[in-house]
Design an enzyme around this catalytic site. Structure first.
Site, PDB file in Angstrom:
ATOM      1  N   HIS A 129       0.831  -1.210   0.000  1.00 56.70           N
ATOM      2  CA  HIS A 129       0.000   0.000   0.000  1.00 56.70           C
ATOM      3  C   HIS A 129       0.864   1.259   0.000  1.00 56.70           C
ATOM      4  O   HIS A 129       0.561   2.236  -0.679  1.00 56.70           O
ATOM      5  CB  HIS A 129      -0.912   0.023   1.234  1.00 56.70           C
ATOM      6  CG  HIS A 129      -1.850  -1.131   1.343  1.00 56.70           C
ATOM      7  ND1 HIS A 129      -1.692  -2.131   2.275  1.00 56.70           N
ATOM      8  CD2 HIS A 129      -2.951  -1.462   0.633  1.00 56.70           C
ATOM      9  CE1 HIS A 129      -2.674  -3.016   2.147  1.00 56.70           C
ATOM     10  NE2 HIS A 129      -3.447  -2.643   1.153  1.00 56.70           N
TER      11      HIS A 129
ATOM     12  N   SER B 238       0.623  -9.087   1.723  1.00 49.29           N
ATOM     13  CA  SER B 238      -0.833  -9.147   1.785  1.00 49.29           C
ATOM     14  C   SER B 238      -1.255  -8.952   3.220  1.00 49.29           C
ATOM     15  O   SER B 238      -0.595  -9.439   4.152  1.00 49.29           O
ATOM     16  CB  SER B 238      -1.321 -10.518   1.301  1.00 49.29           C
ATOM     17  OG  SER B 238      -2.672 -10.711   1.703  1.00 49.29           O
TER      18      SER B 238
END
Lengths: 304, 304
Positions: free
Chosen positions: B43, B191
């Site tokens: 991110h 993840s």
């Protein structure tokens, strides 16, 4: 008035006008009237309202193939670009967006906007897939034009309900402005499809607005009338016309378009100040006409 | 950094920043990174890119219930608001949009954005309805944030393909920017769900990136290798891990995500310079991991 035939042109013209009118008294809000062309006074009333309320006024003319079902009138849908542009000019439209089918659907389309619930009855039931086509194309047009307000005629009341639900659910930043049905002097609701009617069909088609008016009067007069009594009466009135073939006559809650059952019967709706729509679709020959009346039920009616 | 929990706040803050930066060197373009939170370096790489390319940078954190199927991990999806906000601050985010489920879905939702075709295989096949949920929520977020560019990690390659198709089909005025997968030093794709893994599962999960790397090398080395040979090899490598339970191992065209058959076999795709994706989903215990490699096939590979 500028004409854009591509999405890029439309975006550029609208952005430019928005910028230009930022500091002006009219403001830079964009009003939008999406149509399929063959414009009449109904459309003109939307354009006037858009003009009054916004600094920039945009009209789109696009006969959207994906909202027509097989066997419907896509191929013969009436067109009159020249007259449309004249009317648009007269109503002070700033930008007309006139895309080709290839411009709107250039590659295999895989994305569909679907609204359930409000699409289950009325035209949604008799024209499967129709409102998917409407929601999808209006979503595309909203993304192209980026209007602050969009104007729709109340004749397509279910369309208004569907688009309002789409806008709410998808957080589209646009206000849906429903505008009153415009009628001929004798009551016939204006529609591009009226041009299909023969003189005799045209005369008989008056039964639609007349029976709606009578039903509306009865609802106002008789506080205990049931939805069934109303739809029966309208059905009988229309069946008296030998050329009319009923698709539907329905009385539903508005804007949720749910049937009136048990605790949502009219007498109960009056207590809660609910609204109903009496909607009908009737074929005269191969021409399918729709009309409706939306009524806010008032407790006072009970004692009228 | 400002935090908005309501749609109205988010809109107002973003509009204000856009206006403020109109004349600035950074410009007023809005970059947007939609996430489900529990942010990691993957991110962060999206946020950095958004920051570089836009005057205004927006992050959303929303665990979207409608993209989880029954029995999936909605209830235990990891959350860490405080750490997320720290990371966002560090990456120069201007506005964090942190809505509640009620804010995003306040009344009975009736509208769904559906993308067919690219959703039929891979996660679309094993998670029915998942991509309807993704397309619908991203469409909502785009209407709220109105970004010029939106950044997505290539780990969710099918998500990128679906959203790109949605944007094209619905004429959304936003550029989808796919960003490379970020991996741990040992190869595991980052993840939020990695946190579920036990130490042993974590070790065994390395088979995913390793088998992808080996397959990629073979595709580069062997110009005549078939898609079947590749998927068989990867399947065998993963099956050698006793903790791994394969959901899918597929080699498809990219971005259309169609199977390689007949005239679309790899040797033919090399001639046309086509791209393929080798994608896999594997469960370790109850944790489902995905990973992929996207490769542009080159004629030159034939003679390497």
């Amino acid at each position: 008035m500028k004409i854009a035939t591509t999405i890029a042109q439309a975006r550029a013209l609208i952005a430019e006008l928005r910028e230009e009118r930022r500091a002006s008294a009219q403001g830079s809000a964009v009003g939008f009237v999406p149509t399929m062309g063959y414009l009449h006074e109904g459309h003109a009333s939307l354009l006037r309202r858009s003009r009054q309320e916004n600094g920039v006024s945009v009209l789109s003319i696009f006969v959207n193939p994906i909202q027509f079902g097989p066997g419907e009138d896509l191929d013969r849908y009436p067109r009159s670009e020249e007259a449309d542009l004249k009317l648009a000019e007269r109503e002070g439209v700033d930008v007309v967006f006139l895309p080709s089918v290839d411009e709107m659907y250039p590659e295999e389309r895989r994305t569909t906007v679907t609204v359930t619930g409000v699409t289950e009855r009325l035209c949604g039931a008799s024209r499967p897939g129709h409102f998917d086509g409407v929601a999808t194309v209006v979503s595309k047009l909203f993304h192209i034009v980026k209007p602050d307000r969009a104007y729709f005629g109340a004749k397509d009341a279910q369309q208004v309900a569907v688009l309002q639900k789409m806008v709410t659910d998808l957080n589209l930043d646009v206000v849906i402005v429903p505008c009153p049905i415009v009628r001929e002097a004798d009551g016939l609701a204006l529609s591009s499809r009226n041009v299909y009617l023969s003189a005799e069909q045209r005369r008989e088609a008056l039964v639609l607005s007349r029976s709606l008016r009578e039903a509306q009067a009865r609802i106002e007069r008789d506080g205990s009338v049931t939805s069934r009594a109303i739809t029966d009466e309208v059905t009988q009135a229309i069946q008296a016309s030998p050329l009319a073939e009923i698709d539907y006559v329905e009385l539903l809650t508005f804007p949720n378009l749910e049937p009136l059952v048990a605790d949502r019967e009219m007498a109960d709706l009056r207590r809660s100040g609910g609204s109903v729509i009496l909607a009908l679709a009737v074929k005269f020959g191969s021409t399918r006409l729709i009309d409706n009346a939306i009524m806010k039920l008032k407790e006072a009616d009970l004692y009228a």
